[in-house]
Design an enzyme around this catalytic site. Structure first.
Site, short mmCIF file in Angstrom:
data_model
loop_
_atom_site.label_atom_id
_atom_site.label_comp_id
_atom_site.label_asym_id
_atom_site.label_seq_id
_atom_site.Cartn_x
_atom_site.Cartn_y
_atom_site.Cartn_z
N HIS A 193 26.20 15.04 55.36
CA HIS A 193 27.56 14.50 55.37
C HIS A 193 27.57 13.18 56.13
CE1 HIS A 193 31.92 14.27 55.81
NE2 HIS A 193 31.95 15.12 54.81
N ASP A 201 30.87 21.84 50.17
CA ASP A 201 30.52 22.17 48.78
C ASP A 201 29.44 23.23 48.66
OD1 ASP A 201 31.07 18.75 48.30
OD2 ASP A 201 32.27 20.35 47.42
C1 SDX Z 1 31.89 15.68 50.09
O1 SDX Z 1 33.16 11.96 53.06
C2 SDX Z 1 33.69 13.11 52.98
O2 SDX Z 1 34.45 13.52 53.82
C3 SDX Z 1 33.34 13.90 51.73
C4 SDX Z 1 33.84 15.33 51.66
C5 SDX Z 1 35.34 15.39 51.56
O3 SDX Z 1 35.88 16.43 51.93
O4 SDX Z 1 35.95 14.43 51.01
O5 SDX Z 1 33.40 16.03 52.80
C6 SDX Z 1 33.31 16.03 50.41
O6 SDX Z 1 31.68 14.77 49.33
C7 SDX Z 1 30.79 16.41 50.78
C8 SDX Z 1 29.38 15.86 50.41
C9 SDX Z 1 28.99 16.43 49.05
N1 SDX Z 1 27.71 15.82 48.59
C10 SDX Z 1 26.55 16.46 48.62
O7 SDX Z 1 26.40 17.60 49.07
C11 SDX Z 1 25.39 15.67 48.00
C12 SDX Z 1 24.16 15.78 48.90
N2 SDX Z 1 24.40 15.05 50.13
C13 SDX Z 1 23.89 13.71 50.23
O8 SDX Z 1 23.83 12.98 49.06
C14 SDX Z 1 24.41 12.94 51.46
O9 SDX Z 1 24.24 13.76 52.53
C15 SDX Z 1 25.85 12.41 51.45
C16 SDX Z 1 26.13 11.61 50.24
C17 SDX Z 1 26.83 13.54 51.55
C18 SDX Z 1 26.00 11.54 52.69
O10 SDX Z 1 25.16 10.49 52.52
P1 SDX Z 1 25.02 9.30 53.61
O11 SDX Z 1 25.89 9.54 54.78
O12 SDX Z 1 25.14 7.99 52.88
O13 SDX Z 1 23.57 9.49 54.14
P2 SDX Z 1 22.26 8.86 53.47
O14 SDX Z 1 22.26 9.14 51.98
O15 SDX Z 1 22.12 7.45 53.94
O16 SDX Z 1 21.10 9.78 54.12
C19 SDX Z 1 20.69 9.55 55.47
C20 SDX Z 1 19.31 10.21 55.53
C21 SDX Z 1 18.36 9.71 54.41
O17 SDX Z 1 17.06 9.86 54.88
P3 SDX Z 1 16.29 8.54 55.53
O18 SDX Z 1 16.12 7.53 54.40
O19 SDX Z 1 17.20 8.02 56.64
O20 SDX Z 1 14.96 9.08 56.03
O21 SDX Z 1 19.45 11.61 55.31
C22 SDX Z 1 18.79 11.99 54.09
C23 SDX Z 1 18.57 10.72 53.30
O22 SDX Z 1 17.42 10.84 52.45
N3 SDX Z 1 19.67 12.91 53.39
C24 SDX Z 1 19.26 13.94 52.65
C25 SDX Z 1 20.40 14.58 52.21
N4 SDX Z 1 21.48 13.93 52.67
C26 SDX Z 1 21.02 12.91 53.40
N5 SDX Z 1 18.00 14.38 52.31
C27 SDX Z 1 17.94 15.46 51.51
N6 SDX Z 1 19.03 16.14 51.06
C28 SDX Z 1 20.29 15.73 51.37
N7 SDX Z 1 21.34 16.41 50.94
#
Ligand code: SDX
Length: 429
Positions: free
Chosen positions: A306, A363
């Site tokens: 998140h 989710d």
């Molecule tokens: C919702 O914003 C909100 O409030 C949203 C929400 C709401 O109520 O409106 O809460 C609802 O959208 C919840 C999120 C649902 N999405 C998912 O579950 C999809 C999987 N999650 C990721 O795609 C990610 O965690 C996000 C999109 C939710 C957040 O992404 P960020 O904050 O942009 O973080 P990032 O992609 O820059 O990741 C930071 C690091 C990376 O690694 P590094 O390059 O720094 O080494 O964390 C890793 C990412 O690779 N990472 C993950 C991961 N999420 C982040 N690695 C593996 N699996 C994941 N799920």
């Protein structure tokens, strides 16, 4: 005591005011930065940028706190209903009994959809995704319910808000019934908001739907948990589109489109698809975890991580408990819940997830609850949208009532070619 931040550019010091929020959060106000320094800031994804001041929802990602108008979401999930929570978000205070009765009567009065809209639903391809249908039909509401110029702006907004809150539920059920080729079920005046939705979805001439108050309560909690979440992607879309002074329906339609994405609200559908694949893979989750950790693999563990919560999403905690309660009520067991619980256990012990502060978000378990209720997979994000609607509306209202209203128009840093001349086609190689 006024606080400020100092930046030095080309040897010159500039002071920027620091603003402190009601929960002690501090921000650097850069609204004069370009005027004073000629420079702007760069913040891809806005991870470090506050777009507004808001009094609606407070989140603390480190401590896993979520409050709507100051009330912890756990208390609302335990004691409130979705309609009451929607009133709280939109109006800022919990309603009196009289206000709640009036709000419920208005929701009932606006619960049917213009009969001419039915042709729209019936002419979408059967395979159309319900989120695409919903965003189109919400945008079409303005055509069917044009602005009445004799009304005051406040009256127009209140009618549009109530109409949208009530009809979105009917439209969602309509798209499901038409997709199935089933007879439409109309809203009933004697049912509550959530009970009406379940009845419109599952009632049939040959098998009358029996309202189960436990499922009604679970649906209220589901929607309360989704009702608002400060400046998430879809809310930011509603505020940005709304900032151009479009009508409410157009702004909300933009929010629905943003929520559809698999990184946002579409994740609840993607989580169940992922859990189903693990289950079909004999429960072996190692390949999925390995892919999630592989920097060269775009795969993400759906339902994990998140932008704000660097601890357990408080909504996921409540949703996880709800899975057991709803399953006990309907069918006793869902193998995907076992997969989900095991996946959480394995991930939360893995250094990668620990180091990256990746926990289950709203989710991760929500799809299990929806499956148990009999909601089809392709409607999971529609269920999120119905829940988020009062949040989008309250944020849109707050933005149009902001005395410092401005159209959202971010700047950029240009990295393209410097000036060069047009080359006639015959001279190009
Ligand atoms: C919702 O914003 C909100 O409030 C949203 C929400 C709401 O109520 O409106 O809460 C609802 O959208 C919840 C999120 C649902 N999405 C998912 O579950 C999809 C999987 N999650 C990721 O795609 C990610 O965690 C996000 C999109 C939710 C957040 O992404 P960020 O904050 O942009 O973080 P990032 O992609 O820059 O990741 C930071 C690091 C990376 O690694 P590094 O390059 O720094 O080494 O964390 C890793 C990412 O690779 N990472 C993950 C991961 N999420 C982040 N690695 C593996 N699996 C994941 N799920």
């Amino acid at each position: 005591m006024k606080q400020s931040a100092k930046i030095i550019i080309d040897g010159k010091t500039f002071e920027l005011p620091i603003i402190t929020g009601s929960e002690g959060e501090r921000v650097i106000d850069i609204s004069r930065l370009r005027k004073d320094t000629g420079l702007v800031t760069l913040d891809p994804g806005f991870a470090n940028t506050a777009s507004c001041q808001s009094s609606i929802t407070f989140m603390d990602g480190e401590r896993g706190i979520l409050r709507y108008r100051g009330i912890p979401v756990g208390q609302l999930a335990e004691h409130s209903t979705f309609v009451e929570t929607a009133y709280l978000l939109i109006n800022g205070e919990l309603p009196t009994q009289k206000q709640l009765n009036r709000f419920s009567v208005m929701l009932n009065d606006h619960s049917v959809v213009h009969e001419d809209m039915r042709a729209f639903f019936e002419n979408f391809p059967r395979w159309a995704h319900p989120m695409g249908i919903l965003s189109s039909m919400v945008n079409a509401l303005r055509a069917f319910y044009p602005e009445i110029l004799e009304r005051t702006e406040e009256e127009e907004i209140n009618i549009s808000v109530t109409r949208l809150l009530s009809k979105v539920r009917t439209m969602a059920a309509m798209s499901y019934k038409i997709f199935r080729g089933h007879k439409l079920v109309y809203p009933r005046h004697d049912l509550t908001y959530a009970a009406n939705f379940l009845n419109m979805m599952f009632d049939s001439p040959v098998r009358p739907y029996v309202i189960d108050e436990h499922l009604v309560q679970a649906l209220n909690v589901f929607w309360i948990l989704h009702a608002d979440h400060e400046q998430n992607c879809s809310t930011a879309a509603v505020r940005l589109v709304g900032s151009a002074k479009v009508n409410l329906y157009a702004a909300i339609s933009a929010g629905i489109c943003a929520l559809w994405g698999s990184l946002h609200g579409g994740a609840n559908q993607a989580v169940v698809e992922m859990l189903s694949q693990i289950h079909a893979n004999g429960g072996d989750m190692a390949p999925f975890i390995a892919r999630a950790k592989d920097k060269n693999d775009p795969f993400r563990l759906m339902g994990f991580g998140h932008r704000v919560y660097k601890s357990y999403d408080p909504r996921a905690r409540i949703m996880k408990k709800m899975c057991d309660r709803v399953l006990d009520r309907v069918k006793g067991h869902d193998p995907l819940l076992d997969v989900a619980k095991r996946l959480e256990e394995v991930a939360l012990k893995d250094p990668y997830f620990i180091d990256h502060h990746l926990y289950p978000n709203v989710d991760f378990y929500s799809g299990i609850v929806l499956r148990a209720m009999g909601i089809p997979l392709n409607m999971f994000t529609v269920m999120f949208a119905i829940g988020r609607l009062p949040g989008w509306i309250s944020q849109w209202k707050e933005s149009i009532e902001d005395p410092n209203w401005k159209i959202h128009r971010p700047r950029q840093i240009y990295t393209g070619p410097n000036e060069r001349d047009y080359v006639p086609i015959q001279e190009r190689d």
